[in-house]
Design an enzyme around this catalytic site. Structure first.
Site, PDB file in Angstrom:
ATOM      1  CB  THR A 121      33.656  43.961  45.162  1.00 50.30           C
ATOM      2  OG1 THR A 121      33.668  45.200  45.852  1.00 50.30           O
ATOM      3  CG2 THR A 121      32.784  42.980  45.951  1.00 50.30           C
ATOM      4  CG  ASP A 122      37.003  47.468  47.702  1.00 50.97           C
ATOM      5  OD1 ASP A 122      35.791  47.410  47.395  1.00 50.97           O
ATOM      6  OD2 ASP A 122      37.626  48.543  47.749  1.00 50.97           O
ATOM      7  CD  GLU A 123      30.874  47.420  47.926  1.00 43.88           C
ATOM      8  OE1 GLU A 123      29.857  46.914  48.414  1.00 43.88           O
ATOM      9  OE2 GLU A 123      30.860  48.318  47.079  1.00 43.88           O
ATOM     10  CE1 TYR A 148      28.016  43.417  43.988  1.00 47.38           C
ATOM     11  CE2 TYR A 148      29.077  44.912  45.531  1.00 47.38           C
ATOM     12  CZ  TYR A 148      29.114  44.179  44.355  1.00 47.38           C
ATOM     13  OH  TYR A 148      30.240  44.205  43.562  1.00 47.38           O
ATOM     14  CE  LYS A 152      31.255  40.028  43.069  1.00 42.18           C
ATOM     15  NZ  LYS A 152      31.233  39.535  41.657  1.00 42.18           N
TER      16      LYS A 152
HETATM   17  P1  NAD Z   1      27.245  45.886  35.859  1.00 37.98           P
HETATM   18  O1  NAD Z   1      26.049  45.834  36.736  1.00 37.98           O
HETATM   19  O2  NAD Z   1      27.528  47.117  35.073  1.00 37.98           O
HETATM   20  O3  NAD Z   1      27.201  44.679  34.815  1.00 37.98           O
HETATM   21  C1  NAD Z   1      26.785  43.388  35.166  1.00 37.98           C
HETATM   22  C2  NAD Z   1      26.442  42.614  33.885  1.00 37.98           C
HETATM   23  O4  NAD Z   1      26.075  41.273  34.267  1.00 37.98           O
HETATM   24  C3  NAD Z   1      25.259  43.203  33.107  1.00 37.98           C
HETATM   25  O5  NAD Z   1      25.558  43.262  31.733  1.00 37.98           O
HETATM   26  C4  NAD Z   1      24.122  42.226  33.374  1.00 37.98           C
HETATM   27  O6  NAD Z   1      23.188  42.136  32.318  1.00 37.98           O
HETATM   28  C5  NAD Z   1      24.893  40.919  33.555  1.00 37.98           C
HETATM   29  N1  NAD Z   1      24.142  39.939  34.362  1.00 37.98           N
HETATM   30  C6  NAD Z   1      23.503  40.156  35.538  1.00 37.98           C
HETATM   31  N2  NAD Z   1      22.909  39.025  35.955  1.00 37.98           N
HETATM   32  C7  NAD Z   1      23.204  38.073  35.029  1.00 37.98           C
HETATM   33  C8  NAD Z   1      22.880  36.687  34.907  1.00 37.98           C
HETATM   34  N3  NAD Z   1      22.151  36.057  35.833  1.00 37.98           N
HETATM   35  N4  NAD Z   1      23.352  36.012  33.836  1.00 37.98           N
HETATM   36  C9  NAD Z   1      24.088  36.640  32.886  1.00 37.98           C
HETATM   37  N5  NAD Z   1      24.412  37.944  32.945  1.00 37.98           N
HETATM   38  C10 NAD Z   1      23.985  38.659  34.013  1.00 37.98           C
HETATM   39  O7  NAD Z   1      28.468  45.512  36.812  1.00 37.98           O
HETATM   40  P2  NAD Z   1      29.988  46.011  36.775  1.00 37.98           P
HETATM   41  O8  NAD Z   1      30.106  47.262  37.563  1.00 37.98           O
HETATM   42  O9  NAD Z   1      30.495  45.953  35.391  1.00 37.98           O
HETATM   43  O10 NAD Z   1      30.675  44.850  37.634  1.00 37.98           O
HETATM   44  C11 NAD Z   1      31.226  43.705  37.007  1.00 37.98           C
HETATM   45  C12 NAD Z   1      31.875  42.815  38.054  1.00 37.98           C
HETATM   46  O11 NAD Z   1      32.908  43.523  38.718  1.00 37.98           O
HETATM   47  C13 NAD Z   1      30.912  42.352  39.154  1.00 37.98           C
HETATM   48  O12 NAD Z   1      31.214  41.020  39.482  1.00 37.98           O
HETATM   49  C14 NAD Z   1      31.221  43.278  40.321  1.00 37.98           C
HETATM   50  O13 NAD Z   1      30.947  42.642  41.555  1.00 37.98           O
HETATM   51  C15 NAD Z   1      32.711  43.485  40.132  1.00 37.98           C
HETATM   52  N6  NAD Z   1      33.248  44.761  40.668  1.00 37.98           N
HETATM   53  C16 NAD Z   1      32.683  45.947  40.316  1.00 37.98           C
HETATM   54  C17 NAD Z   1      33.243  47.136  40.796  1.00 37.98           C
HETATM   55  C18 NAD Z   1      32.670  48.487  40.411  1.00 37.98           C
HETATM   56  O14 NAD Z   1      33.143  49.498  40.930  1.00 37.98           O
HETATM   57  N7  NAD Z   1      31.698  48.573  39.533  1.00 37.98           N
HETATM   58  C19 NAD Z   1      34.351  47.087  41.644  1.00 37.98           C
HETATM   59  C20 NAD Z   1      34.895  45.840  41.977  1.00 37.98           C
HETATM   60  C21 NAD Z   1      34.345  44.675  41.473  1.00 37.98           C
HETATM   61  O1  TDX Z   2      23.704  59.251  44.363  1.00 39.18           O
HETATM   62  C1  TDX Z   2      24.580  58.755  45.103  1.00 39.18           C
HETATM   63  N1  TDX Z   2      25.105  59.522  46.093  1.00 39.18           N
HETATM   64  C2  TDX Z   2      26.072  59.056  46.949  1.00 39.18           C
HETATM   65  O2  TDX Z   2      26.510  59.799  47.831  1.00 39.18           O
HETATM   66  C3  TDX Z   2      25.057  57.398  44.933  1.00 39.18           C
HETATM   67  C4  TDX Z   2      24.497  56.523  43.848  1.00 39.18           C
HETATM   68  C5  TDX Z   2      26.040  56.956  45.781  1.00 39.18           C
HETATM   69  N2  TDX Z   2      26.532  57.751  46.768  1.00 39.18           N
HETATM   70  C6  TDX Z   2      27.639  57.258  47.614  1.00 39.18           C
HETATM   71  C7  TDX Z   2      27.487  55.863  48.185  1.00 39.18           C
HETATM   72  C8  TDX Z   2      28.931  55.372  48.235  1.00 39.18           C
HETATM   73  O3  TDX Z   2      29.560  55.827  49.422  1.00 39.18           O
HETATM   74  O4  TDX Z   2      28.785  57.189  46.746  1.00 39.18           O
HETATM   75  C9  TDX Z   2      29.600  56.062  47.037  1.00 39.18           C
HETATM   76  C10 TDX Z   2      29.722  55.178  45.814  1.00 39.18           C
HETATM   77  O5  TDX Z   2      28.433  54.591  45.592  1.00 39.18           O
HETATM   78  P1  TDX Z   2      28.170  53.515  44.428  1.00 39.18           P
HETATM   79  O6  TDX Z   2      28.540  54.096  43.118  1.00 39.18           O
HETATM   80  O7  TDX Z   2      26.783  52.991  44.613  1.00 39.18           O
HETATM   81  O8  TDX Z   2      29.261  52.405  44.746  1.00 39.18           O
HETATM   82  P2  TDX Z   2      29.554  51.458  46.030  1.00 39.18           P
HETATM   83  O9  TDX Z   2      28.331  51.171  46.802  1.00 39.18           O
HETATM   84  O10 TDX Z   2      30.749  52.003  46.736  1.00 39.18           O
HETATM   85  O11 TDX Z   2      29.958  50.079  45.250  1.00 39.18           O
HETATM   86  C11 TDX Z   2      30.706  50.135  44.017  1.00 39.18           C
HETATM   87  O12 TDX Z   2      32.050  49.763  44.229  1.00 39.18           O
HETATM   88  C12 TDX Z   2      32.304  48.443  44.573  1.00 39.18           C
HETATM   89  C13 TDX Z   2      30.089  49.209  42.974  1.00 39.18           C
HETATM   90  O13 TDX Z   2      28.732  49.578  42.762  1.00 39.18           O
HETATM   91  C14 TDX Z   2      30.209  47.771  43.377  1.00 39.18           C
HETATM   92  O14 TDX Z   2      29.722  46.919  42.347  1.00 39.18           O
HETATM   93  C15 TDX Z   2      31.657  47.462  43.629  1.00 39.18           C
HETATM   94  O15 TDX Z   2      31.787  46.161  44.141  1.00 39.18           O
END
Ligand code: NAD
Ligand code: TDX
Length: 332
Positions: A121-123, A148, A152
């Site tokens: 992630t960019d975080e 988190y 990462k």
């Molecule tokens: P998600 O939470 O939707 O899915 C995570 C999956 O991993 C789930 O199916 C969960 O059951 C599985 N999991 C969790 N712990 C586990 C373990 N110990 N063993 C096996 N499986 C396990 O997450 P996502 O949003 O799909 O993110 C996927 C990846 O992308 C992550 O590595 C996250 O850091 C990265 N990422 C997400 C975003 C975003 O915006 N969602 C952005 C950038 C990077």
């Molecule tokens: O109800 C809400 N209201 C609100 O204002 C929620 C759930 C979030 N927010 C804000 C918090 C953040 O500024 O919205 C923005 C996005 O929130 P999230 O969806 O929780 O994402 P964020 O914390 O930015 O992280 C996401 O992007 C990077 C993913 O969850 C991460 O897994 C990924 O690495």
């Protein structure tokens, strides 16, 4: 034809990746997923059974991971605890899955000499000021804010060390905020869409000035595939599609697109340590690998996402009450 081991394939991004891969190649896919609250079996419905297998297990299970890695050609690592708010309530599963889980995979990859791609992630770079002209690049120093993002960041550094010290073959990608189908409704965009469908007012943290750099999940996954196919060993690539918007703008847009008054939302408690702005400079990915996003217009991607949640209530409805109850406890 390759055998691909996808970790976390029952989650949001991993399941979209598996659907795309099986529809557009003749590879076979094994998913390892612990089916935590974030894993959803229905997200893997409709896949060709001959080329797809789900192993319900933890990536910290060393003997099993060893066997699955030995049996595959490539490991694509999506599995993680992924939600910042959860990491503030209880960091322990983040330490286990994001750090120990990644370590377990890396040791198996090292032992069996397999290709590895690490999804991050960019975080990990912390946040930017609203008026800063800079964006994150591959050279931005790590400065994570939350349990988190720090786990990462730690997992990324393990991968880099395993490349340098043990010579494993690996690439890394750090992507900005994804949106699209099959995203857990704890996350910002699907939480608000499903709130509107349920007649609940959308919830904005603080003043909503925080900026996220939105990218459609299919664009994230097409970049991951490009990096797996053509990325240079040991390199990190940032993935983003120039989608900066603040949360207030996004919440108003969702309300407007769903036929509601755009002021019909609540301000709720802010997130402790809330990162202000993320922004990706994708020059390396674009110049070196020729990648381009398909979704250049956020509104059309958002409309398709709204339609998906309207048409797939059975997928998210069972989680709605518990998800909102958790937020209510935090005044959010
Ligand atoms: P998600 O939470 O939707 O899915 C995570 C999956 O991993 C789930 O199916 C969960 O059951 C599985 N999991 C969790 N712990 C586990 C373990 N110990 N063993 C096996 N499986 C396990 O997450 P996502 O949003 O799909 O993110 C996927 C990846 O992308 C992550 O590595 C996250 O850091 C990265 N990422 C997400 C975003 C975003 O915006 N969602 C952005 C950038 C990077
Ligand atoms: O109800 C809400 N209201 C609100 O204002 C929620 C759930 C979030 N927010 C804000 C918090 C953040 O500024 O919205 C923005 C996005 O929130 P999230 O969806 O929780 O994402 P964020 O914390 O930015 O992280 C996401 O992007 C990077 C993913 O969850 C991460 O897994 C990924 O690495």
């Amino acid at each position: 034809m390759s055998k691909i081991l996808v970790t976390g394939g029952a989650g949001f991004i991993g399941s979209n990746f598996v659907h795309h891969l099986l529809a557009n190649s003749d590879h076979t896919v094994t998913v390892i997923d612990a089916m935590t609250y974030a894993g959803n079996r229905a997200s893997l419905d409709g896949l060709p059974s001959g080329r797809f297998e789900l192993v319900e297990a933890d990536i910290c299970d060393e003997p099993l991971v060893d066997k699955l890695v030995a049996d595959s050609d490539i490991v694509v690592h999506f599995a993680a605890e992924s939600h910042n708010d959860n990491s503030l309530n209880d960091p322990s599963p983040f330490i286990k899955t994001n750090l120990i889980g990644t370590y377990t995979l890396l040791e198996a990859v090292r032992k069996h000499g397999k290709r590895y791609h690490h999804v991050s992630t960019d975080e990990v770079y912390g946040d930017l000021e609203l008026d800063d002209p800079a964006k994150f690049t591959e050279n931005t120093p790590y400065n994570p804010s939350s349990p988190y993002s720090s786990t990462k960041a730690g997992s990324d550094l393990l991968v880099r060390a395993w490349v340098r010290s043990f010579g494993i073959t690996a690439t890394l990608s750090n992507c900005s905020n994804n949106y699209g189908p099959r995203q857990h409704i704890e996350k910002f965009i699907p939480r608000q869409i499903t709130n509107v469908i349920c007649g609940i007012r959308p919830k904005l943290y603080g003043a909503g000035e925080n900026v996220r750099d939105w990218i459609h999940v299919d664009d994230h996954n097409s970049a991951v595939l490009e990096i797996i196919n053509s990325g240079r060993n040991g390199e990190t690539y940032l993935i983003g599609a120039n989608g900066e918007m603040n949360n207030l703008e996004v919440i108003k847009l969702i309300l407007k697109m769903m036929g509601k008054d755009e002021m019909d939302f609540d301000h709720v408690n802010d997130r402790p340590g809330h990162d202000m702005r993320y922004a990706i400079d994708n020059t390396k990915l674009v110049d070196e690998l020729g990648w381009q996003p398909q979704y250049k217009d956020f509104e059309s991607g958002l409309q398709a996402t709204i339609d998906w949640y309207k048409e797939n209530e059975a997928w998210w409805r069972p989680m709605k009450e518990a998800t909102e109850a958790k937020y209510a406890k935090a005044g959010q």
